[in-house]
Scaffold this active site. Structure first.
Site, short mmCIF file in Angstrom:
data_model
loop_
_atom_site.label_atom_id
_atom_site.label_comp_id
_atom_site.label_asym_id
_atom_site.label_seq_id
_atom_site.Cartn_x
_atom_site.Cartn_y
_atom_site.Cartn_z
N ASP A 103 -27.26 6.13 57.09
CA ASP A 103 -25.88 5.79 56.78
C ASP A 103 -25.21 7.08 56.29
OD1 ASP A 103 -23.58 4.13 56.04
OD2 ASP A 103 -24.28 4.41 53.98
N ASP A 131 -21.60 7.33 54.07
CA ASP A 131 -20.96 7.22 52.76
C ASP A 131 -21.89 6.56 51.75
OD1 ASP A 131 -18.10 8.07 53.42
OD2 ASP A 131 -18.45 6.50 54.89
N ASP A 189 -27.75 3.03 51.46
CA ASP A 189 -27.56 2.89 50.01
C ASP A 189 -27.04 1.52 49.59
OD1 ASP A 189 -24.28 3.27 49.16
OD2 ASP A 189 -24.89 3.64 51.22
#
Length: 214
Positions: A7, A9, A165
């Site tokens: 991922d 961001d 995250d």
């Protein structure tokens, strides 16, 4: 070697300050109150259109304005998308080590692909990835597994590992049937132990060892 897909961001970069600046620039020009950083962080994760929807709902803006405001925020963000953004500690060394070990690397983000590619270029990360997919290329976003499957296929297929995250990333990995490694210093709202994962880490120094163990 297994492909490793990331991922963006909250996983590789802390980008919320630039997202906040773009969003607030557009909303304050509309005569609307600005958002603080924690509030913008809470909007992140499901792509720009959803972020704008959440911001509009928080300010009581009519849904009819969504397409225009989304385009305006994207334009503002693309024009200045990395001046406040930082790469998390250890990321570059970890990516270089994985590549040196033979792992193909990919990026799978809900951020509009045009903006994601600009940021990767500006931060000097583009050359580390063999495949990049962002929002807008496929008709669906994560947590639908299609974007992740698409990146895996672009990297040559086979068993892969996903690193993210957030709750969205964990759901994506489960839906795709891919082992998930959770970076704990990003934008998640749920306790670490409540998210499905093979392992969690707080610094990128640990990543190569975790990947080797999958």
């Amino acid at each position: 070697m297994k492909p490793v897909i990331f991922d963006l961001d909250g996983t590789l970069i802390d980008s919320v300050p630039d997202i906040q600046a773009a969003l607030n620039g557009v909303f304050t020009a509309e005569g609307l109150a600005a958002f603080d950083l924690p509030t913008v962080t809470s909007f992140v994760g499901n792509g720009l259109p959803t972020l704008v929807t959440r911001a509009m709902a928080a300010r009581g803006v009519e849904e009819s304005q969504h397409e225009r405001l989304t385009a305006d925020v994207l334009a503002a963000y693309t024009a200045d998308s990395s001046s406040r953004t930082v790469i998390y500690p250890g990321v570059v060394a970890a990516l270089q080590a994985l590549r040196a070990a033979g792992h193909p690397l990919g990026l799978c983000t809900n951020k509009p692909e045009s903006a994601a590619r600009v940021i990767l270029d500006q931060l000097g990360l583009t050359g580390l990835f063999g495949a990049v997919l962002g929002g807008g290329r496929l008709p669906v976003l994560k947590p639908d597994p299609a974007p992740l499957h698409h990146v895996i296929a672009e990297l040559g297929g086979g068993p892969a590992i996903y690193v993210g995250d957030s709750e969205v990333d964990a759901e994506t990995a489960v839906a795709a049937g891919v082992p998930f490694l959770l970076y704990t210093e990003g934008y998640r709202k749920t306790p670490v132990e409540a998210l499905p994962q093979q392992a969690a880490f707080s610094h990128y120094d640990a990543l190569a060892g975790l990947v080797a163990g999958q």
